[in-house]
Motif scaffolding. Structure first.
Motif, PDB file in Angstrom:
ATOM      1  N   LEU A   1      26.826  19.709 -62.403  1.00  6.78           N
ATOM      2  CA  LEU A   1      25.488  19.185 -62.562  1.00  6.78           C
ATOM      3  C   LEU A   1      25.431  17.731 -61.691  1.00  6.78           C
ATOM      4  O   LEU A   1      24.459  17.441 -61.242  1.00  6.78           O
ATOM      5  N   SER A   2      26.418  17.073 -61.842  1.00 12.08           N
ATOM      6  CA  SER A   2      26.343  15.608 -61.342  1.00 12.08           C
ATOM      7  C   SER A   2      26.280  15.525 -59.777  1.00 12.08           C
ATOM      8  O   SER A   2      25.985  14.436 -59.301  1.00 12.08           O
ATOM      9  N   VAL A   3      26.850  16.737 -59.241  1.00 10.06           N
ATOM     10  CA  VAL A   3      26.896  16.518 -57.562  1.00 10.06           C
ATOM     11  C   VAL A   3      26.028  17.664 -57.141  1.00 10.06           C
ATOM     12  O   VAL A   3      25.587  17.565 -55.632  1.00 10.06           O
ATOM     13  N   VAL A   4      25.252  18.441 -57.851  1.00 12.07           N
ATOM     14  CA  VAL A   4      24.410  19.316 -57.293  1.00 12.07           C
ATOM     15  C   VAL A   4      23.247  19.039 -57.741  1.00 12.07           C
ATOM     16  O   VAL A   4      22.661  19.161 -58.590  1.00 12.07           O
ATOM     17  N   ASN A   5      22.291  18.315 -56.759  1.00 12.00           N
ATOM     18  CA  ASN A   5      20.920  18.027 -57.019  1.00 12.00           C
ATOM     19  C   ASN A   5      19.940  19.075 -57.072  1.00 12.00           C
ATOM     20  O   ASN A   5      18.921  18.790 -56.125  1.00 12.00           O
ATOM     21  N   SER A   6      19.937  19.929 -57.716  1.00  8.46           N
ATOM     22  CA  SER A   6      18.892  21.006 -57.799  1.00  8.46           C
ATOM     23  C   SER A   6      19.198  21.911 -58.926  1.00  8.46           C
ATOM     24  O   SER A   6      20.074  21.697 -59.683  1.00  8.46           O
ATOM     25  N   PRO A   7      17.824  22.282 -59.561  1.00 11.49           N
ATOM     26  CA  PRO A   7      18.043  23.156 -60.700  1.00 11.49           C
ATOM     27  C   PRO A   7      18.668  24.477 -60.550  1.00 11.49           C
ATOM     28  O   PRO A   7      18.892  24.958 -59.480  1.00 11.49           O
ATOM     29  N   VAL A   8      19.277  24.828 -61.749  1.00 10.30           N
ATOM     30  CA  VAL A   8      19.722  26.247 -61.994  1.00 10.30           C
ATOM     31  C   VAL A   8      18.847  27.289 -61.811  1.00 10.30           C
ATOM     32  O   VAL A   8      17.846  27.367 -62.486  1.00 10.30           O
ATOM     33  N   ARG A   9      18.765  28.362 -60.899  1.00 11.49           N
ATOM     34  CA  ARG A   9      17.898  29.459 -60.732  1.00 11.49           C
ATOM     35  C   ARG A   9      18.395  30.549 -61.593  1.00 11.49           C
ATOM     36  O   ARG A   9      17.644  31.331 -61.916  1.00 11.49           O
ATOM     37  N   LYS A  10      19.609  30.673 -61.367  1.00 12.80           N
ATOM     38  CA  LYS A  10      20.084  32.234 -62.051  1.00 12.80           C
ATOM     39  C   LYS A  10      21.498  32.042 -62.599  1.00 12.80           C
ATOM     40  O   LYS A  10      22.435  31.099 -61.958  1.00 12.80           O
ATOM     41  N   ILE A  11      21.753  32.654 -63.735  1.00 13.06           N
ATOM     42  CA  ILE A  11      22.906  32.605 -64.602  1.00 13.06           C
ATOM     43  C   ILE A  11      23.420  34.007 -64.632  1.00 13.06           C
ATOM     44  O   ILE A  11      22.859  34.970 -65.227  1.00 13.06           O
ATOM     45  N   SER A  12      24.886  34.005 -64.240  1.00 13.31           N
ATOM     46  CA  SER A  12      25.680  35.350 -64.614  1.00 13.31           C
ATOM     47  C   SER A  12      26.736  34.889 -65.151  1.00 13.31           C
ATOM     48  O   SER A  12      27.484  34.057 -64.788  1.00 13.31           O
ATOM     49  N   ALA A  13      27.307  35.750 -66.411  1.00 12.80           N
ATOM     50  CA  ALA A  13      28.377  35.401 -67.198  1.00 12.80           C
ATOM     51  C   ALA A  13      28.836  36.197 -67.870  1.00 12.80           C
ATOM     52  O   ALA A  13      28.196  37.412 -68.176  1.00 12.80           O
ATOM     53  N   SER A  14      30.253  36.355 -68.419  1.00  7.29           N
ATOM     54  CA  SER A  14      30.763  37.176 -68.942  1.00  7.29           C
ATOM     55  C   SER A  14      31.798  36.562 -69.921  1.00  7.29           C
ATOM     56  O   SER A  14      32.598  35.302 -69.260  1.00  7.29           O
ATOM     57  N   GLY A  15      32.351  36.976 -70.951  1.00  5.79           N
ATOM     58  CA  GLY A  15      33.573  36.314 -71.739  1.00  5.79           C
ATOM     59  C   GLY A  15      34.134  37.440 -72.716  1.00  5.79           C
ATOM     60  O   GLY A  15      33.587  38.397 -73.087  1.00  5.79           O
ATOM     61  N   VAL A  16      35.403  37.062 -73.092  1.00  2.00           N
ATOM     62  CA  VAL A  16      35.985  37.935 -73.899  1.00  2.00           C
ATOM     63  C   VAL A  16      36.488  37.241 -75.137  1.00  2.00           C
ATOM     64  O   VAL A  16      37.244  36.108 -74.869  1.00  2.00           O
ATOM     65  N   ALA A  17      36.448  37.687 -76.485  1.00  2.00           N
ATOM     66  CA  ALA A  17      36.920  37.094 -77.461  1.00  2.00           C
ATOM     67  C   ALA A  17      38.294  37.738 -77.878  1.00  2.00           C
ATOM     68  O   ALA A  17      38.280  38.931 -78.179  1.00  2.00           O
ATOM     69  N   ILE A  18      39.322  37.008 -77.827  1.00  2.00           N
ATOM     70  CA  ILE A  18      40.929  37.704 -78.162  1.00  2.00           C
ATOM     71  C   ILE A  18      41.421  37.216 -79.244  1.00  2.00           C
ATOM     72  O   ILE A  18      42.024  38.160 -80.049  1.00  2.00           O
ATOM     73  N   VAL A  19      41.583  35.909 -79.612  1.00  2.00           N
ATOM     74  CA  VAL A  19      42.012  35.483 -80.822  1.00  2.00           C
ATOM     75  C   VAL A  19      41.277  34.945 -81.739  1.00  2.00           C
ATOM     76  O   VAL A  19      41.399  34.466 -83.040  1.00  2.00           O
ATOM     77  N   SER A  20      39.968  34.419 -81.389  1.00  3.34           N
ATOM     78  CA  SER A  20      38.890  33.863 -82.360  1.00  3.34           C
ATOM     79  C   SER A  20      37.633  34.744 -82.512  1.00  3.34           C
ATOM     80  O   SER A  20      37.837  36.008 -81.860  1.00  3.34           O
ATOM     81  N   GLU A  21      36.868  34.485 -83.068  1.00  4.20           N
ATOM     82  CA  GLU A  21      35.520  34.909 -83.124  1.00  4.20           C
ATOM     83  C   GLU A  21      34.695  34.643 -82.116  1.00  4.20           C
ATOM     84  O   GLU A  21      33.592  35.500 -81.879  1.00  4.20           O
ATOM     85  N   THR A  22      34.946  34.061 -81.176  1.00  3.65           N
ATOM     86  CA  THR A  22      33.916  33.660 -79.971  1.00  3.65           C
ATOM     87  C   THR A  22      34.705  33.864 -78.724  1.00  3.65           C
ATOM     88  O   THR A  22      36.240  33.786 -78.797  1.00  3.65           O
ATOM     89  N   PRO A  23      34.212  33.969 -77.446  1.00  2.01           N
ATOM     90  CA  PRO A  23      34.980  33.839 -76.252  1.00  2.01           C
ATOM     91  C   PRO A  23      36.136  33.237 -75.983  1.00  2.01           C
ATOM     92  O   PRO A  23      35.808  31.908 -76.134  1.00  2.01           O
TER      93      PRO A  23
END
Length: 326
Positions: A169-191
């Motif tokens: 965010l400090s080097v890209v002087n532009s708003p975020v238009r789209k977010i795609s994300a994935s994650g996996v919880a393996i040893v904890s309750e969160t990703p």
């Protein structure tokens, strides 16, 4: 000289105490920690006064350095701000974006300075190339860590990925238009492993991976722009700038890297290795906060930047949860 207090004397808090002792512009009045047994050990080891009463300590200083668990950031910071104290807060700025928004309003109303401890902004490898990063169009970041149970109380997005979110965010002087994300919880309750793809309105794309179950530590980012490919190794404190230039007709170097393009043009590839200064990043961020206060300038990482990184992190976590990532 500004009087300063440290709140929280855990692993990172002790590092802050030692760094402040090395900054002559601060007078370290003392510290507070809710674990009195740990506090007494730190008091003896570092020869810093332990205050058993938080409000008493806050009232005696100009600046409050908050290095508590994230869940306590809002309460401690709001108490300090209401007393007119400047606040330095470790990342993430607060536990939730809602708390962050409230804290921003409090700091603005009180007219105090605030800075968030996104320390990678002060990593010497990043400082060596920061001014060379101009309008990047593709960014790739990997932040991988060996397993450490100390950070399992928060998702990996807030624990590790948020560093790279702030940098991007400090080097890209532009708003975020789209977010795609994935994650996996393996040893904890969160990703514990997460990946996010950010698309900005100016066309820039960032691909970010964070893991706390890696076989090795890695903190690397690559920035691709029209005239250069810039790499930073935050762990090894190294940086490189690979440039593609027009071939100088006067070039007389048999070892020059020349590539042939399909249109029969040629380009000259050069590799720069900027000098990376040996600095203590935590000491430097605390010192710059002092300068922002006494010179009445905008801090290097203002609370608004910390809020934006936190807000983006939560949007990424919402996208992961929407896909059933937890």
């Amino acid at each position: 000289m500004l009087k300063i207090a440290v709140i929280g004397a855990g692993h990172l808090g002790k590092i802050h105490l030692k760094c402040i002792q090395d900054i002559p512009d601060y007078e370290l009045v003392g510290f507070y920690d809710k674990d009195s047994e740990n506090a007494k050990r730190v008091e003896a080891d570092l020869n810093v006064k332990f205050f058993e009463n938080l409000d008493e300590l806050i009232s005696q200083v100009d600046v409050v350095d908050i290095v508590t668990p994230t869940i306590a950031h809002f309460d401690v910071a709001s108490a300090a701000i209401r007393k007119g104290k400047h606040v330095f807060i470790e990342k993430p700025v607060t536990a939730t974006p809602e708390e962050g928004k409230k804290l921003l309003a409090l700091a603005d109303e009180a007219k105090v300075k605030s800075q968030v401890g996104h320390v990678e902004r002060f990593n010497p490898a990043f400082l060596a190339v920061k001014d060379k990063i101009k309008q990047p169009m593709f960014i790739e970041a990997h932040r991988l860590a060996l397993f450490n149970p100390r950070g399992l109380d928060v998702p990996v997005v807030l624990d590790l990925m948020i560093h790279d979110l702030d940098l991007i965010l400090s080097v890209v002087n532009s708003p975020v238009r789209k977010i795609s994300a994935s994650g996996v919880a393996i040893v904890s309750e969160t990703p514990d492993i997460a990946n996010a793809r950010l698309e900005f309105t100016n066309g820039c794309v960032a691909n970010i991976t964070a893991s706390r179950l890696s076989m090795k530590n890695m903190r690397k980012s690559r920035f691709f722009q029209r005239d250069a490919y810039i790499t930073t190794d935050f762990l090894e404190k190294k940086a490189e700038i690979i440039r593609i230039n027009d071939v100088d007709p006067k070039l007389d170097d048999p070892f020059a890297m020349i590539i042939d393009l399909p249109n029969k043009q040629q380009k000259h590839i050069t590799i720069e290795k900027p000098e990376v200064q040996p600095i203590n990043s935590i000491r430097m961020e605390l010192a710059t906060f002092h300068d922002a206060i006494v010179n009445d300038t905008i801090p290097a990482v203002p609370m608004s930047d910390g809020y934006q990184a936190l807000d983006l992190a939560y949007k990424i976590m919402d996208e992961i949860n929407f896909k059933g990532g937890q």
